[in-house]
Design a protein around this motif. Structure first.
Motif, short mmCIF file in Angstrom:
data_model
loop_
_atom_site.label_atom_id
_atom_site.label_comp_id
_atom_site.label_asym_id
_atom_site.label_seq_id
_atom_site.Cartn_x
_atom_site.Cartn_y
_atom_site.Cartn_z
N PRO A 1 0.52 -5.00 -7.87
CA PRO A 1 1.59 -5.11 -8.86
C PRO A 1 2.61 -3.97 -8.74
CG PRO A 1 -0.55 -5.39 -9.90
CD PRO A 1 -0.81 -4.93 -8.51
N GLU A 2 3.86 -4.35 -8.72
CA GLU A 2 4.94 -3.38 -8.52
C GLU A 2 4.95 -2.29 -9.58
OE1 GLU A 2 8.17 -3.07 -5.62
OE2 GLU A 2 6.58 -4.53 -5.85
N ASP A 3 4.80 -2.68 -10.85
CA ASP A 3 4.87 -1.72 -11.94
C ASP A 3 3.74 -0.71 -11.89
OD1 ASP A 3 7.11 -2.89 -12.90
OD2 ASP A 3 6.16 -3.97 -14.54
N ALA A 4 2.62 -1.10 -11.31
CA ALA A 4 1.49 -0.18 -11.25
C ALA A 4 1.67 0.87 -10.17
CB ALA A 4 0.20 -0.95 -11.00
N VAL A 5 2.04 0.45 -8.97
CA VAL A 5 2.13 1.40 -7.86
C VAL A 5 3.30 2.37 -8.03
CG1 VAL A 5 1.02 -0.19 -6.26
CG2 VAL A 5 3.50 -0.13 -6.38
N CYS A 6 4.38 1.92 -8.67
CA CYS A 6 5.56 2.78 -8.74
C CYS A 6 5.42 3.88 -9.77
CB CYS A 6 6.81 1.95 -9.02
SG CYS A 6 6.93 1.30 -10.69
N HIS A 7 4.31 3.91 -10.51
CA HIS A 7 4.10 4.97 -11.50
C HIS A 7 2.92 5.86 -11.15
CE1 HIS A 7 6.83 2.54 -13.99
NE2 HIS A 7 7.08 3.68 -14.59
N MET A 8 2.39 5.74 -9.92
CA MET A 8 1.25 6.58 -9.55
C MET A 8 1.28 6.86 -8.06
SD MET A 8 -2.81 6.10 -10.35
CE MET A 8 -2.91 4.53 -9.49
N ARG A 9 1.45 8.11 -7.71
CA ARG A 9 1.54 8.51 -6.31
C ARG A 9 0.31 8.09 -5.52
NH1 ARG A 9 4.91 9.39 -2.15
NH2 ARG A 9 3.94 10.70 -0.58
N ALA A 10 -0.86 8.17 -6.13
CA ALA A 10 -2.10 7.87 -5.42
C ALA A 10 -2.23 6.41 -5.01
CB ALA A 10 -3.31 8.28 -6.27
N SER A 11 -1.34 5.54 -5.51
CA SER A 11 -1.41 4.14 -5.11
C SER A 11 -1.18 3.96 -3.61
CB SER A 11 -0.40 3.30 -5.90
OG SER A 11 0.92 3.75 -5.66
N ILE A 12 -0.57 4.95 -2.95
CA ILE A 12 -0.36 4.87 -1.50
C ILE A 12 -1.70 4.80 -0.77
CG2 ILE A 12 -0.34 7.37 -1.16
CD1 ILE A 12 1.91 4.85 0.68
N LEU A 13 -2.78 5.21 -1.44
CA LEU A 13 -4.08 5.27 -0.78
C LEU A 13 -4.76 3.92 -0.61
CD1 LEU A 13 -5.43 8.51 -2.51
CD2 LEU A 13 -4.56 8.26 -0.17
N ILE A 14 -4.16 2.86 -1.15
CA ILE A 14 -4.71 1.53 -0.86
C ILE A 14 -4.24 1.03 0.49
CG2 ILE A 14 -4.87 0.92 -3.31
CD1 ILE A 14 -2.39 -0.87 -2.88
N ALA A 15 -3.19 1.65 1.05
CA ALA A 15 -2.59 1.15 2.29
C ALA A 15 -3.56 1.23 3.46
CB ALA A 15 -1.31 1.93 2.60
N GLY A 16 -4.21 2.38 3.64
CA GLY A 16 -5.14 2.52 4.76
C GLY A 16 -6.29 1.52 4.71
N PRO A 17 -7.01 1.44 3.58
CA PRO A 17 -8.09 0.46 3.48
C PRO A 17 -7.64 -0.99 3.67
CG PRO A 17 -8.35 2.12 1.79
CD PRO A 17 -7.01 2.37 2.42
N LEU A 18 -6.47 -1.36 3.14
CA LEU A 18 -5.99 -2.74 3.31
C LEU A 18 -5.67 -3.03 4.78
CD1 LEU A 18 -3.70 -3.31 0.19
CD2 LEU A 18 -5.96 -4.29 0.64
N LEU A 19 -5.07 -2.08 5.46
CA LEU A 19 -4.79 -2.28 6.88
C LEU A 19 -6.08 -2.37 7.68
CD1 LEU A 19 -1.79 0.11 7.62
CD2 LEU A 19 -1.81 -2.39 7.76
N ALA A 20 -7.06 -1.54 7.33
CA ALA A 20 -8.32 -1.53 8.06
C ALA A 20 -9.10 -2.83 7.86
CB ALA A 20 -9.17 -0.35 7.62
N ARG A 21 -9.01 -3.39 6.66
CA ARG A 21 -9.83 -4.57 6.36
C ARG A 21 -9.07 -5.89 6.51
NH1 ARG A 21 -13.70 -5.37 1.25
NH2 ARG A 21 -14.38 -7.48 1.75
N LYS A 22 -7.79 -5.90 6.17
CA LYS A 22 -7.03 -7.16 6.20
C LYS A 22 -5.90 -7.16 7.22
CE LYS A 22 -7.28 -10.28 3.73
NZ LYS A 22 -8.00 -11.56 3.88
N GLY A 23 -5.51 -5.99 7.71
CA GLY A 23 -4.46 -5.93 8.70
C GLY A 23 -3.06 -6.11 8.15
N TYR A 24 -2.92 -5.94 6.83
CA TYR A 24 -1.59 -6.13 6.25
C TYR A 24 -1.54 -5.49 4.87
CZ TYR A 24 2.76 -8.49 4.86
OH TYR A 24 4.05 -8.76 4.46
N VAL A 25 -0.39 -4.90 4.54
CA VAL A 25 -0.15 -4.39 3.20
C VAL A 25 1.33 -4.53 2.89
CG1 VAL A 25 0.15 -2.00 4.00
CG2 VAL A 25 -0.45 -2.44 1.61
#
Length: 441
Positions: free
Chosen positions: A96-120
């Motif tokens: 959700p856009e509103d969630a990630v844009c208010h928390m810097r740590a949301s960037i940390l889902i990118a690595g796991p999503l790329l590792a498991r699904k190959g896309y973010v």
């Protein structure tokens, strides 16, 4: 949307009213580390199996991350500091856009999503107003693993068929970039070496948990991490380390109020530079392996120089709380904030309370003491500046009103309740209520 109820900016507008001049006494146990809990929560996306994580602080950032992970497909139960999380299938790669844009740590889902699904596909992460914190270093890391950056102009869209191990020399010792690199590497094909890696205690905690899940990470706690990719990770039971930044905050509160408090629940070696600086200025305290005890000081505190830098140097997150203590030192202290240009804003609030400061530039300032702080309305500029205002209020004469305490709710678990148990008089009120003032005056 469901997640909105957990985000501080959508919470009721609250303030703290703090009666100062009271010495703190007693014992307190710090909560689990926010900065360890958030990447560890994201790392659970790397396995299909159930993970049980203990000592998770109940703070707004954790609650927001829970809702982000739920939208990605995680099944989550969270009660009394224990998080049970299982993600058998990742059902979405666009949080959700509103969630990630208010928390810097949301960037940390990118690595796991790329590792498991190959896309973010996600919006740019937000957080405290501390100045520029670009994502370029993250896209640099992902490209090293073979990912393709489809968009980094209006949002962050990245794809990868399969991440491949690589030698990565980070352009700077970034905490979140190191964490994303580690989480990308554990399931990548081949060997990854991360050089100039950040070494903060929360990064070490993430690596320890991943190893317990079956990852092969060596060099933990050093600037060179070597990671042999594995085919899969399994579930885990793990306890998050204590929050050394919260411990430092309580220690500074105990010293400035000339109190006797014992702070439990951390590895005190994580704060060696703080203990060195406190000893240098003449504060009285005792450090043991897992606790710190403060004592009233009698002679005047001495001025010093604080220069923030990456761990194990002086932490930027304790610069503002330490700055408050330096208002009580006899002489001129210098603060040099090397990491964020927006982190000296709290000094303007301290001036309102009677502190004498000189802003040299956005990164440097002088603090001239000692100053007799007095209560007045002030504002929290970010999580750590909010903690600084609380420390200042505890030592000030009279009553201090602190607004924007939603920042504190993002990073400190029940801070007012813990301080009140040590003897503080802190009341949380809705904006416009002055009952506390009437009762205490």
């Amino acid at each position: 949307m469901e997640f909105c109820k957990y985000i501080a900016y959508n919470s009721p507008v609250l303030k703290y009213l703090i009666k100062g001049g009271i010495s703190l006494n007693g014992e307190v146990r710090v909560s689990g580390s926010k900065n360890a809990a958030l990447p560890i929560m994201c790392a659970t996306l790397l396995t299909k199996e159930k993970c049980v994580i203990k000592n998770i602080p109940e703070i707004d950032d954790v609650l927001s991350m829970i809702e982000i992970l739920k939208t990605l497909g995680s099944n989550i139960k969270f009660s009394r500091g224990t998080l049970e999380i299982e993600t058998p299938d990742i059902k979405a790669v666009k949080p959700p856009e509103d969630a990630v844009c208010h928390m810097r740590a949301s960037i940390l889902i990118a690595g796991p999503l790329l590792a498991r699904k190959g896309y973010v596909d996600m919006g740019f992460p937000g957080g405290c107003i501390l100045g520029k914190r670009p994502i370029n270093i993250h896209t640099f890391v992902f490209k090293k693993f073979g990912a393709v950056i489809k968009n980094q102009t209006t949002r962050l869209e990245i794809s990868a068929r399969k991440l491949k191990g690589a030698e990565i020399i980070l352009p700077e010792m970034s905490v979140t970039a190191t964490e994303n690199a580690v989480m990308s590497a554990v399931l990548a094909d081949g060997i990854t070496e991360i050089r100039l890696a950040a070494t903060e205690p929360h990064i070490q905690d993430l690596c320890k948990m991943l190893n317990k899940m079956g990852a092969k990470i060596s060099g933990i706690g050093t600037n060179i991490l070597k990671i042999a990719g594995v085919k899969s990770l399994h579930g885990v039971n793990y306890e998050v380390c204590g929050d050394y930044l919260e411990a430092g905050t309580f220690a500074l509160a105990g010293i400035i109020t000339k109190g006797n408090i014992k702070i439990n629940g951390i590895d005190t070696s994580a704060l060696d530079i703080l203990w060195q600086k406190l000893d240098e200025i003449g504060a009285k305290f005792k450090v043991e392996r897992n606790s710190i005890e403060t004592f009233p000081y009698k002679n005047s505190l001495k001025p010093t120089q604080i220069r923030t830098a990456v761990y194990p140097s002086f932490p930027t997150d304790l610069q503002a709380p330490m700055g408050v203590l330096l208002t009580q030192a006899k002489g001129v202290s210098k603060v040099f904030e090397t990491l964020f240009e927006g982190r000296l804003g709290y000094l303007f609030e301290l001036e309102k309370m009677g502190a004498k400061v000189e802003i040299i530039n956005p990164h440097q300032a002088l603090i001239i003491g000692p100053s007799h702080l007095r209560g007045c309305p002030v504002s929290s500029m970010d999580i750590r500046a909010g903690a600084a205002m609380v420390i200042a209020a505890l030592s000030a004469k009279g009553i201090t009103e602190i607004s924007n305490i939603q920042y504190l709710h993002r990073g400190y678990e029940k801070l007012d309740e813990k301080l009140n148990k040590l003897g503080a008089q802190i009341t949380k009120i809705a904006v416009g209520s002055f009952d506390f003032l009437k009762k205490k005056e």
